[in-house]
Design an enzyme around this catalytic site. Structure first.
Site, PDB file in Angstrom:
ATOM      1  N   GLY A   1       0.841  -1.202   0.000  1.00 38.42           N
ATOM      2  CA  GLY A   1       0.000   0.000   0.000  1.00 38.42           C
ATOM      3  C   GLY A   1       0.874   1.250   0.000  1.00 38.42           C
TER       4      GLY A   1
ATOM      5  N   ALA B   1       7.849  -1.020   1.322  1.00 38.66           N
ATOM      6  CA  ALA B   1       8.049  -0.542  -0.049  1.00 38.66           C
ATOM      7  C   ALA B   1       9.003   0.651  -0.063  1.00 38.66           C
ATOM      8  CB  ALA B   1       6.701  -0.184  -0.673  1.00 38.66           C
TER       9      ALA B   1
ATOM     10  N   GLN C   1       1.228   3.455   2.077  1.00 36.09           N
ATOM     11  CA  GLN C   1       1.873   3.741   3.367  1.00 36.09           C
ATOM     12  C   GLN C   1       2.749   2.589   3.850  1.00 36.09           C
ATOM     13  OE1 GLN C   1       2.390   6.551   4.538  1.00 36.09           O
ATOM     14  NE2 GLN C   1       1.105   7.400   2.926  1.00 36.09           N
ATOM     15  N   SER C   2       3.208   1.765   2.910  1.00 37.01           N
ATOM     16  CA  SER C   2       4.038   0.628   3.300  1.00 37.01           C
ATOM     17  C   SER C   2       5.458   1.063   3.667  1.00 37.01           C
ATOM     18  CB  SER C   2       4.101  -0.367   2.140  1.00 37.01           C
ATOM     19  OG  SER C   2       5.194  -1.246   2.300  1.00 37.01           O
ATOM     20  N   ASN C   3       5.869   0.709   4.880  1.00 42.27           N
ATOM     21  CA  ASN C   3       7.254   0.961   5.295  1.00 42.27           C
ATOM     22  C   ASN C   3       8.210   0.097   4.479  1.00 42.27           C
ATOM     23  OD1 ASN C   3       6.478   2.635   7.598  1.00 42.27           O
ATOM     24  ND2 ASN C   3       5.659   0.732   8.433  1.00 42.27           N
TER      25      ASN C   3
END
Ligand SMILES: Cc1ncc(COP(=O)(O)O)c(C=O)c1O
Length: 336
Positions: free
Chosen positions: A73, A79, A75-77
């Site tokens: 997503g 990614a 807000q993925s840490n």
């Protein structure tokens, strides 16, 4: 050379990260708590995923890859950290986010800052990312590029080696501090971090339990994933025995959806900020801490407990729920 030492690794972590007593929090809870500060790993704004990336980026470079494709997503840490580490080491970062295009805040803004090529699947299903990664990887190959594809969360046996190795770091720190923890606690999402800690505890023959608090999947699914990944990571590192009953998962969703802050999580994060000056992220750390607080207050948690502070600082400023589908109980007012 041991099989673990033979695995290619790119040192990225400022290791050892601090192990700190959380004295004021312990006094409030009546249970001795320590923090392992993996929010301070030192790439981007830090976090647990940097340990997996030490092995994954090294593997991509060894394979002669020129780009990295992954996703989750906005807000993925995971990614963001994958994009930061890739870009820093000469791999072009490509990210696939689920959902429709949204304004870049928090992690998404940081991924843009490091120049990631970002695409949206348009579907709010998290699994839509998996097909998106496959398609993009195929397209890049067709254009003569050498992409290295990684699943959501970087949850692969090789990625789990990061925390298998960190278990050795913990064992040394526990010895030095004269600490014999009853358990090591962490928030569990894609399961790679817990799998590494479980395999590492087997490798170093430690006596603590590894307690994962699942914040995105049902407990049974999570337990099966941790078990499988821990066995695979253990084999990569040369372990022959696989554990049987050393995977403990507690439910950290408690009615809230993945990515949505919960009231108990917000209260636990406030308590930790006010007693220890440490900021827990709303999606992972805060929810895991909420379960620990609940058990300690009910007198059901023996110490000492070591809590893995796993990062996620960008989501303190993002809006973690913005790209998630509404749940039936989700009124627009309650949506984060
Ligand atoms: C801050 C933070 N803590 C914990 C986790 C959970 O790690 P894992 O996905 O390996 O279970 C994540 C995953 O992205 C994370 O970003």
């Amino acid at each position: 050379m041991s099989p673990l030492d033979a695995l290619p690794r790119l040192p990225l972590v400022n290791a050892p990260t601090p192990l700190q007593p959380a004295a004021r929090l312990s006094a409030v809870l009546g249970t001795e708590v320590w923090f392992k500060r993996d929010d301070l790993t030192g790439v981007g704004l830090g976090g647990n995923k940097v340990r997996a990336l030490e092995y994954l980026i090294a593997d991509a470079l060894r394979d002669g890859c020129d780009s990295l494709v992954t996703g989750a997503g906005p807000q993925s840490n995971w990614a963001t950290l994958a994009a930061v580490a890739a870009s820093r080491h000469g791999l072009e970062p490509h990210l696939v986010y689920y959902g429709p295009p949204v304004a870049p805040v928090g992690n998404h803004a940081l991924a843009e800052l490091v120049g990631a090529d970002i695409r949206f699947t348009g579907s709010t299903e998290r699994t839509s990312v998996d097909a998106g990664i496959e398609t993009l990887t195929r397209d890049l190959r067709a254009r003569g590029r050498r992409p290295y594809a990684l699943p959501r969360g970087g949850a692969t046996p090789l990625g789990s080696i990061g925390y298998l190795r960190a278990s050795g770091e913990l064992a040394d720190q526990f010895d030095e501090a004269g600490l014999k923890p009853e358990s090591v606690w962490l928030a569990t999402g894609s399961c790679g971090t817990q799998a590494g800690l479980v395999a590492g505890a087997r490798m170093w023959g430690t006596s603590y339990r590894v307690t994962g608090v699942s914040v995105s999947r049902p407990v049974t699914e999570c337990a099966a994933r941790v078990t499988e990944l821990a066995d695979q990571a253990g084999r990569l590192a040369g372990l022959t025995d696989t554990g049987a009953d050393d995977v403990e998962i507690l439910d950290g969703l408690a009615g809230s959806g993945y990515g949505r802050p919960s009231a108990a999580g917000t209260e636990a994060a406030r308590l930790v900020a006010r007693t220890e000056g440490v900021f827990l992220d709303p999606v992972f750390g805060a929810k895991a801490m909420a379960v620990l607080v609940d058990r300690a207050r009910a007198g059901r948690q023996r110490g000492p407990v070591v809590f893995l502070v796993s990062g996620g600082a960008p989501t303190l400023f993002g809006s973690p729920g913005t790209s998630l589908p509404p749940t039936p109980s989700d009124s627009p007012e309650r949506r984060p």
